[in-house]
Design a protein around this motif. Structure first.
Motif, mmCIF file in Angstrom:
data_model
loop_
_atom_site.group_PDB
_atom_site.id
_atom_site.type_symbol
_atom_site.label_atom_id
_atom_site.label_comp_id
_atom_site.label_asym_id
_atom_site.label_seq_id
_atom_site.Cartn_x
_atom_site.Cartn_y
_atom_site.Cartn_z
ATOM 1 N N ARG A 315 0.842 -1.196 0.000
ATOM 2 C CA ARG A 315 0.000 0.000 0.000
ATOM 3 C C ARG A 315 0.878 1.249 0.000
ATOM 4 O O ARG A 315 1.975 1.250 0.559
ATOM 5 N N SER A 317 2.722 3.037 -2.049
ATOM 6 C CA SER A 317 3.997 3.291 -2.722
ATOM 7 C C SER A 317 3.875 4.517 -3.621
ATOM 8 O O SER A 317 2.871 4.707 -4.301
ATOM 9 N N GLY A 320 4.811 2.999 -7.629
ATOM 10 C CA GLY A 320 4.166 1.758 -8.032
ATOM 11 C C GLY A 320 4.437 0.669 -7.023
ATOM 12 O O GLY A 320 5.321 0.780 -6.174
ATOM 13 N N GLY A 321 3.653 -0.402 -7.116
ATOM 14 C CA GLY A 321 3.767 -1.490 -6.162
ATOM 15 C C GLY A 321 5.010 -2.326 -6.362
ATOM 16 O O GLY A 321 6.056 -2.079 -5.755
ATOM 17 N N GLU A 338 -2.143 -2.035 -3.926
ATOM 18 C CA GLU A 338 -2.964 -0.865 -4.223
ATOM 19 C C GLU A 338 -2.296 0.078 -5.211
ATOM 20 O O GLU A 338 -2.888 1.079 -5.593
ATOM 21 N N SER A 339 -1.068 -0.250 -5.625
ATOM 22 C CA SER A 339 -0.313 0.660 -6.497
ATOM 23 C C SER A 339 0.099 0.038 -7.816
ATOM 24 O O SER A 339 0.784 0.679 -8.614
ATOM 25 N N ASP A 358 -7.159 -0.141 -6.405
ATOM 26 C CA ASP A 358 -6.892 1.214 -5.947
ATOM 27 C C ASP A 358 -8.144 1.715 -5.231
ATOM 28 O O ASP A 358 -9.175 1.962 -5.861
ATOM 29 N N GLY A 363 -6.307 5.201 -9.761
ATOM 30 C CA GLY A 363 -5.029 4.593 -10.107
ATOM 31 C C GLY A 363 -4.710 4.717 -11.580
ATOM 32 O O GLY A 363 -5.597 4.896 -12.428
#
Length: 579
Positions: A315, A317, A320-321, A338-339, A358, A363
């Motif tokens: 979560r 970031s 990006g994840g 979430e990213s 997201d 997102g």
């Protein structure tokens, strides 16, 4: 040079060994007996060392806790490392630290070598081979604030069969002096922990926060092309927490057979009150370095391969994840992000069975596969079984030999956005969005070469399928592009504009189709059903259209409508069922 506490330690160990085993200061188990078992090497998930335990009492060994000056923090580092090494030499395999909150100086050159170069993992607190370092939730190891462009708090350097368990490790990002730094002037290389040519080792239940660089960095010694290359391998990182490290929370730059499992990975690269994040700002980044050799191949300075990133939660970031920027045979499975998840210069990547949501609904891209380039090193990748919700684009995918299947994508502007694909298949996906401008599968300004869209179920408010400027010039005029067996639902038309050479076979459209300025399209055995829409309408100038066996039901509207700018002779129609 790091201070030597061996003589003092040995005397105290001998004293304590002769006293009761019930003392709080030191635990000595039966493993000290003469006939001790050999350490066994099993698969990394089953590594166990004989539990000959040494309990470290900070005040007894001279650790000064709390805020201290650099000299005291340097002594803290020397004490902790020296006692670990001496405990090992006296037969202990487990080193326990309970309550402790102390700073450690890891930003100075203490090497006695003539060149006085700074080697971050040498100046760190080093854990020896065949050793368990066990800490608790009350153990806090902190980087002494410094101005070093690079540092490492805790290192596994060229060691094997190590377990690091528990504890809280902190970088100095909000107390760091970012001035100066020469070639490392960005100060993005201050890492909380580094596995540097580590083998057969486990890191678990450790919290890593506030590095001026990464929370955890996995790397190797020497370059991948050198004869004495010393790779990290057979590593497990599980049940850890990574939070608010300035660059990436986890960077894997070199190594193989690596598992990253069930970790909490949050707030990577975010700005904090006293420091801004440093690119690339990912929760996890597989980022080996290579360069073109000028002959169509690569010089591999680093290699990151055979990596499994599973069951993690990401979560917050900044960028990006999780990304496989340069890496090979990497699997991302069962993660919650979430990213977003992505790969760039990769082959053998599998992004499978993840939940990517997201919660803001704003997102960018849920899954980004590849790069819009002609790179021949991006191939044989899979995006499958993912649940994706709340991103402007659900899946953006490029390059060759890609399979995209069994994904459920919801609440998007563009469900699947393919760019210049070849030898690829998009199938069995379910897409649904009620956003005003939502498009299910959207192809724009790209060529599809030997590509199939099959058995997808798509519902979108603006267009369930929209293809524009595709396969319309040069060698792309001969490409194969097939759309078959799909179900498309929308209150608006499917739009095909400036497209050549596509076959639409056995699809069900719950709306009409508008065809603009296209050539050599084949519509065979499709079902088109929608009151108030013309079935297929040819607008502007179209040529070489084939319609065979389509079942069209549009009430009072026209089944096949040809505008005056398209010559009727260019529409070859047979066996149309019109209701």
């Amino acid at each position: 040079m790091k201070t030597n506490y061996n003589l003092m330690l040995l005397a105290l160990i001998l004293l304590f060994v002769t006293t009761s085993c019930n003392t709080e200061e030191l635990l000595v188990e039966d493993a000290l007996e003469e006939n001790q078992e050999e350490i066994t090497e099993e698969e990394k998930g089953d590594i166990e060392l004989n539990e000959k335990e040494f309990t470290f009492i900070p005040e007894r060994w001279g650790i000064v806790e709390g805020v201290v000056d650099s000299n005291t923090a340097l002594k803290n580092r020397d004490i902790l490392e020296s006692i670990m090494l001496e405990a090992k030499s006296n037969g202990f395999t487990t080193f326990k630290i309970g309550a402790m909150d102390a700073y450690f100086e890891v930003g100075l050159v203490t090497s006695g070598t003539s060149n006085q170069n700074f080697y971050a993992t040498r100046e760190a607190i080093n854990v020896p081979s065949d050793f368990n370092l066990v800490m608790t939730e009350n153990t806090h190891l902190r980087v002494q604030p410094n101005n070093a462009p690079q540092y490492c708090l805790l290192a596994l350097r060229d060691v094997s069969n190590v377990t690091v368990k528990g504890g809280n490790l902190y970088g100095d990002r909000d107390q760091h002096d970012y001035s100066g730094g020469g070639q490392h002037g960005s100060h993005e290389w201050g890492n909380v922990m580094e596995l540097h040519a580590a083998k057969n080792s486990i890191v678990e239940n450790v919290t890593m926060k506030y590095g001026s660089g990464d929370g955890l960095r996995i790397s190797s010694l020497k370059h991948a092309w050198e004869a004495d290359y010393n790779a990290s391998h057979t590593l497990m990182v599980r049940n850890c927490t990574f939070d608010s490290n300035r660059r990436n929370n986890i960077s894997i730059v070199d190594g193989y057979n690596i598992d990253i499992d069930n970790n909490l990975i949050i707030n990577a690269g975010v700005d904090t009150p006293n420091s801004t994040g440093a690119a690339p700002k990912f929760g996890l980044d597989v980022e080996a370095v290579r360069e073109a050799d000028g002959n169509g191949g690569y010089i591999y300075w680093q290699k990151a391969e055979d990596i499994r990133i599973t069951n993690n939660t990401e979560r917050g970031s900044a960028a990006g994840g999780f990304i496989v920027f340069i890496g090979y045979d990497v699997t991302l499975e069962g993660n919650y992000s979430e990213s977003g998840l992505s790969y760039t210069y990769a082959h053998g990547t599998k992004i499978i069975n993840n939940t990517i949501i997201d919660p803001t609904g704003n997102g960018g891209v849920g899954v980004k596969g590849g790069k819009n380039s002609d790179s021949q090193s991006i191939y044989n990748n899979i995006i499958a079984g993912n649940t994706i919700k709340g991103f402007e684009t659900g899946i953006n995918v490029s390059n060759r030999d890609v399979e995209v299947y069994d994904n459920a994508i919801d609440d998007f502007v563009n469900g699947i956005y393919p760019i210049n694909l070849s030898d690829s298949k998009i199938y069995n996906n379910t897409l649904k969005s009620s956003r005003d401008k939502s498009k299910g599968i959207y192809v724009y300004g790209s060529d599809m070469n030997n590509v199939i869209f099959e058995n997808n179920n798509i519902s979108a408010l603006a267009n369930s399928l929209k293809i524009e400027r595709c396969n319309n010039s040069g060698e792309a005029l001969d490409y194969s592009f097939i759309v078959k067996g799909n179900t498309f639902t929308s209150p608006n038309y499917t739009r095909i504009n400036d497209v050549s050479g596509v076959e639409f076979l056995n699809n069900t459209f719950y709306h009409g189709l508008h065809i603009y300025d296209s050539d050599d399209l084949n519509f065979t055995n499709n079902k088109i059903s929608r009151d108030g829409h013309d079935g297929i309408r040819f607008r502007n100038t179209n040529t070489n259209m084939l319609l065979v066996g389509n079942n069209i039901s549009v009430g009072s509207k026209t089944c096949v409508r040809i505008d005056s700018s398209t010559q009727a002779s260019q529409i070859k129609e047979s066996n149309t069922s019109c209701n």
